[in-house]
Scaffold this active site. Structure first.
Site, PDB file in Angstrom:
ATOM      1  N   GLU A   1       8.588  39.963  -3.990  1.00 58.45           N
ATOM      2  CA  GLU A   1       7.372  39.210  -3.630  1.00 58.45           C
ATOM      3  C   GLU A   1       7.475  37.764  -4.088  1.00 58.45           C
ATOM      4  O   GLU A   1       7.893  37.490  -5.215  1.00 58.45           O
ATOM      5  CB  GLU A   1       6.170  39.896  -4.290  1.00 58.45           C
ATOM      6  CG  GLU A   1       4.927  39.840  -3.455  1.00 58.45           C
ATOM      7  CD  GLU A   1       5.061  40.625  -2.161  1.00 58.45           C
ATOM      8  OE1 GLU A   1       5.350  39.999  -1.119  1.00 58.45           O
ATOM      9  OE2 GLU A   1       4.886  41.855  -2.190  1.00 58.45           O
ATOM     10  N   HIS A   2       7.079  36.875  -3.208  1.00 58.56           N
ATOM     11  CA  HIS A   2       7.166  35.427  -3.460  1.00 58.56           C
ATOM     12  C   HIS A   2       8.610  35.005  -3.733  1.00 58.56           C
ATOM     13  O   HIS A   2       8.874  34.114  -4.534  1.00 58.56           O
ATOM     14  CB  HIS A   2       6.219  35.005  -4.596  1.00 58.56           C
ATOM     15  CG  HIS A   2       4.771  35.062  -4.182  1.00 58.56           C
ATOM     16  ND1 HIS A   2       4.177  34.067  -3.447  1.00 58.56           N
ATOM     17  CD2 HIS A   2       3.830  36.011  -4.366  1.00 58.56           C
ATOM     18  CE1 HIS A   2       2.910  34.399  -3.207  1.00 58.56           C
ATOM     19  NE2 HIS A   2       2.680  35.577  -3.744  1.00 58.56           N
TER      20      HIS A   2
ATOM     21  N   SER B   1     -10.502  39.502  22.045  1.00 54.42           N
ATOM     22  CA  SER B   1     -10.049  40.390  20.969  1.00 54.42           C
ATOM     23  C   SER B   1     -11.065  41.492  20.740  1.00 54.42           C
ATOM     24  O   SER B   1     -12.257  41.225  20.540  1.00 54.42           O
ATOM     25  CB  SER B   1      -9.868  39.608  19.671  1.00 54.42           C
ATOM     26  OG  SER B   1      -9.719  40.539  18.597  1.00 54.42           O
TER      27      SER B   1
ATOM     28  N   SER C   1      -1.638  40.872   9.675  1.00 56.91           N
ATOM     29  CA  SER C   1      -2.188  40.955  11.025  1.00 56.91           C
ATOM     30  C   SER C   1      -1.878  39.680  11.811  1.00 56.91           C
ATOM     31  O   SER C   1      -1.629  39.745  13.015  1.00 56.91           O
ATOM     32  CB  SER C   1      -3.686  41.234  10.986  1.00 56.91           C
ATOM     33  OG  SER C   1      -4.343  40.321  10.148  1.00 56.91           O
TER      34      SER C   1
ATOM     35  N   ASP D   1       7.237  38.003   6.730  1.00 51.44           N
ATOM     36  CA  ASP D   1       6.296  38.801   7.521  1.00 51.44           C
ATOM     37  C   ASP D   1       6.746  38.930   8.978  1.00 51.44           C
ATOM     38  O   ASP D   1       6.818  40.021   9.534  1.00 51.44           O
ATOM     39  CB  ASP D   1       4.895  38.179   7.482  1.00 51.44           C
ATOM     40  CG  ASP D   1       4.384  38.041   6.062  1.00 51.44           C
ATOM     41  OD1 ASP D   1       4.986  38.644   5.162  1.00 51.44           O
ATOM     42  OD2 ASP D   1       3.390  37.323   5.867  1.00 51.44           O
TER      43      ASP D   1
END
Ligand code: GLA
Length: 387
Positions: free
Chosen positions: A33-34, A67, A129, A174
């Site tokens: 992470e990071h 959406s 998302s 991501d």
């Protein structure tokens, strides 16, 4: 889900002539992470939940978006002449950003489109998302306009859009995890050169459980950019004494040897996290390959401690979820996942302990934080596809 989105498209746009249906997953990061903007390793996987999209090409240059996650906003209209970020555009800044980014990379979108999206990733949960929307829209453009781009390009274009259109200085993790996802595998990606391998995540008798803190993210993005610049400053200080391209180039021993070049104690802790987390990720993947799930879990726990104490991106909500998880028998490992400051935790939990985990952690969280967390037992899925 295909039927649901098709029916809705027809209802919203009058008919569904000429449409195709697409899907792109969300992602969860197991460890690392990071590290992705520090030239280190990450180990995320795509999920079977994600974003469904229905699209068709128009004869004019109009863009019409709808959406199902923001139904009350209705159809949002724009055009290919208006590919600029704006506050009023709301969520459509994501698809518009991707269209703009394709243009910047030499692939001009030649015609307008009608696009309907429906995501089943919990909103704002830190399961990416927005990257999922970027990749699903990229897959649509590639399909309809014949752009010669691979899935890795979809990831890079999505990141380019996020950085330069939507103003979030994110790394590649991501979009890469989503565009390159593979069922039952996590992706061991070296962000220094984008080399990667797939590692099977076969955990006999255990599952991945995500706990969503439901904390509204506020300062998240600005804090994210702040951490990035702290790492960049620390790197520049280290580069005066050692030849490295990123913090991910250092071993723990080298870091201890050179860290006095960093002239601020907070920055030392930030850089320490980036270096140690990268090494931890490498070791965790080795442990997983050797089928040592217990060791993998220990690495996840250590990752959380480092994110809490040195990188300071957790907060009481994520800490409560993780620290309560550690108390539950049958929890192999638990940590925050994603950017932090809210969002989710990821835990590996033995099958027989999942109910107790959800009950115990859920009750303790509500008692301490004052509102409920949500829990999802997830599966690792493939990258984008046409349904
Ligand atoms: C966010 C960013 C990623 C990565 C993580 C932290 O999810 O989009 O690029 O930096 O935070 O690991």
């Amino acid at each position: 889900m295909k039927d649901i989105v098709l029916k809705k498209f027809e209802e919203v746009f009058g008919d569904a002539e000429g449409v195709k249906v697409f899907f792109a997953p969300g992602r969860v990061n197991l460890i690392g992470e990071h590290t992705d903007y520090n030239g280190g390793h990450v180990f995320p996987c795509a999920l079977t939940i994600g974003t469904y999209g229905v699209a068709r090409v128009r004869e004019d240059r109009k863009l019409r978006f709808f959406s199902m996650n923001f139904e009350r906003l209705g159809i949002i209209e724009s055009s290919l002449e208006e590919l600029k970020p704006s506050k009023e555009a709301g969520w459509t800044n994501y698809p518009k950003g991707v269209m703009w980014a394709f243009g910047e990379k030499g692939y001009q979108v030649p015609a307008g489109m009608d696009i309907l999206l429906n995501g089943n990733i919990p909103n704002g949960s830190g399961l990416s998302s927005s990257a999922s929307v970027e990749v699903v829209v990229g897959a649509m453009l590639r399909e309809f306009f014949g752009f010669q781009v691979g899935n890795q390009d979809l990831a890079l274009i999505g990141q380019f859009a996020e950085n330069n259109f939507n103003g979030v200085n994110c790394g590649i993790m991501d979009q890469f995890a989503i565009a390159m996802g593979k069922k039952d595998h996590a992706i061991f990606l070296d962000t220094a050169d984008l080399s990667y391998t797939y590692a099977p995540v076969k955990m006999a008798g255990a599952k991945i459980v995500i706990a969503c803190s439901n904390k509204k993210r506020g300062l998240g993005d600005s804090k994210y950019n702040e951490r990035r610049s702290e790492c960049e400053t620390a790197l520049a200080e280290l580069q005066k004494v050692v030849e490295i391209g990123g913090l991910g180039d250092l071993s723990e021993e080298q870091f201890e040897e050179y860290k006095s070049a960093i002239k601020d104690p907070v920055r030392i802790r930030r850089a320490k996290h980036a270096v140690y987390e990268n090494q931890r990720t490498i070791k965790a993947v080795e442990a997983l390959k050797a089928n040592d799930i217990a060791q993998f879990g220990q690495m996840m726990n250590a990752s959380h401690v480092s994110l809490r104490d040195d990188y300071e991106v957790t907060g009481i909500e994520l800490d409560t979820l993780v620290e309560e998880a550690w108390k539950v028998e049958g929890v192999i490992g638990s940590r925050m996942t994603g950017a932090g400051f809210g969002g989710c935790t990821v835990s590996i939990v033995e099958d027989g302990a999942i109910d107790a985990f959800i009950k115990q952690v859920g009750e303790a969280y509500r008692a301490k934080i004052g509102y409920a967390a949500d829990f999802y037992v997830v599966e690792i899925g493939d990258g984008p596809c046409i349904l």
